[in-house]
Design an enzyme around this catalytic site. Sequence first.
Site, PDB file in Angstrom:
ATOM      1  N   SER A  27       0.779  -1.190  -0.097  1.00 12.10           N
ATOM      2  CA  SER A  27      -0.051   0.117  -0.144  1.00 12.10           C
ATOM      3  C   SER A  27       0.743   1.211  -0.054  1.00 12.10           C
ATOM      4  O   SER A  27       0.373   2.209  -0.476  1.00 12.10           O
ATOM      5  CB  SER A  27      -0.839  -0.208   1.253  1.00 12.10           C
ATOM      6  OG  SER A  27      -0.265  -0.063   2.326  1.00 12.10           O
ATOM      7  N   HIS A  35      -5.198  -4.040  -2.375  1.00 11.69           N
ATOM      8  CA  HIS A  35      -5.030  -2.874  -3.308  1.00 11.69           C
ATOM      9  C   HIS A  35      -4.593  -3.530  -4.922  1.00 11.69           C
ATOM     10  O   HIS A  35      -4.550  -2.963  -5.606  1.00 11.69           O
ATOM     11  CB  HIS A  35      -3.605  -2.054  -3.003  1.00 11.69           C
ATOM     12  CG  HIS A  35      -3.891  -1.301  -1.857  1.00 11.69           C
ATOM     13  ND1 HIS A  35      -4.370   0.341  -1.917  1.00 11.69           N
ATOM     14  CD2 HIS A  35      -3.747  -1.485  -0.579  1.00 11.69           C
ATOM     15  CE1 HIS A  35      -4.240   0.586  -0.794  1.00 11.69           C
ATOM     16  NE2 HIS A  35      -4.007  -0.169   0.021  1.00 11.69           N
ATOM     17  N   LYS A  49     -11.572   0.282  -1.588  1.00 10.65           N
ATOM     18  CA  LYS A  49     -10.901   0.809  -2.845  1.00 10.65           C
ATOM     19  C   LYS A  49     -11.717   0.594  -4.025  1.00 10.65           C
ATOM     20  O   LYS A  49     -12.557   1.182  -4.241  1.00 10.65           O
ATOM     21  CB  LYS A  49      -9.507  -0.042  -2.825  1.00 10.65           C
ATOM     22  CG  LYS A  49      -8.368   0.294  -1.769  1.00 10.65           C
ATOM     23  CD  LYS A  49      -8.689  -0.125  -0.588  1.00 10.65           C
ATOM     24  CE  LYS A  49      -7.564   0.282   0.340  1.00 10.65           C
ATOM     25  NZ  LYS A  49      -7.955  -0.181   1.637  1.00 10.65           N
TER      26      LYS A  49
END
Length: 434
Positions: free
Chosen positions: A196, A224, A255
């Site tokens: 990240s 991610h 996300k």
Amino acid sequence: MTDPATAPAPVDVFAKVRGHERAEQLAAAREADLLPYFHVQESAAQPVVTMEGAERIQLGSNNYLGLTSDPRVIAAAHDAIDRYGTGLTGSRLLNGTIPLHLELEREIAEWMGTEDAIVFSTGHQANVGTLGTILGPTDTVIADSGDHASILDGCLLSKAKLRPFRHNRLDKLEKQLQRARGDGGGVLVVVDGVFSMEGDIAPLREIADLTERYGARLMVDEAHGAGVLGARGAGTSELLGVEDRVDLRMGTFSKSLASCGGFIAGTTEVVEYLRISSRAFLFTASAVPAAVGSALAALRIVRSDEGPALLSAVLDNARYLRDGLEALGYAVVQPQPIPTDVATGRTDVVTPIVTVTVGDDWKAVLLWRALFDAGVFVNTALHPAVPPAGAALRTSVMATHTRQHLDEALEVFARVKRAFEAEHGALPGPGVHA
């Protein structure tokens, strides 16, 4: 019995909040109006946002596919509220499970290609609730030093023996696997798929080889990577062709899936064990219906015919921004090698996290402020979130950024760099990365 009059005065448990190691820095940053955190966004998470009264190009959001403002996702949130109210006021175990949870878990498992999946109220809880349940004091957990804080929290909660290894160093991983052989108990290796802060990816094929060789299990945090990488958007494990070799995969809704929450995907026996044993799952309130409904709608868009175009757009934007920043002389994350993509012919990938290495904490904060004042918002990563002297600006792109947005941002980066270096000296150049 001790006489209270003669006993030593008790230590104030709040003493640690006064004069801690970062207090002086925080005070100085506030006084100079340089604090890069807690700035107020007054509009939706789009490519351009209103933040503290001014429009700024948003390069600090994890809204990778830009779906938080998609009318279908918003409508799904409204529909969930209309049908189930604003909250469920109970845990999933008791009164907090609705049909949307079951649909979402089923479709996540299909998306990930696993037998089952379990949805948590937050991504942090997904990691803490899984690691703190699967692992015990007699086990060993081997973690990359760049893993997300929620992974470390779960490892500490479990009381398993923690053996960290240096970021993405396979030789260090193997050494820890060798040492773990003498620990007794089970061994779990846990790594981020996409890291990240750094924006780089884990070498999962080689990690899978090592975990298999030493009889360990493998868990990958795809927070991610899911909704970004792979033909289906199923994450780093899909991109690198190791889905069938990864035992547990974690992901978030905050996300690419435009909501809030987290999930674990794996075998039915493990997921069922978590459902009845994970305290973070059993003893927390269920996510609000709007969060579940919007995540489900976003997932369906990712899995629809529109998905590949969105995945392509965010990765194209990431590469464009990375290349543009490098051309300006910034030290940026390098493209990550991957097996040749049959569809595109590419042998590397740039994730949506494009990190600019600055080095010094104060230089990073000053550079952040100059960009902010010029109309570009980025995130600032300072020690201890990054190694000492590894301060960085963390930029991230959305599929919905246009070339005009990115060109305007790059022009600001160019202008700010010239002015900054004239006053404060040179910044690290290309080829330097924390």
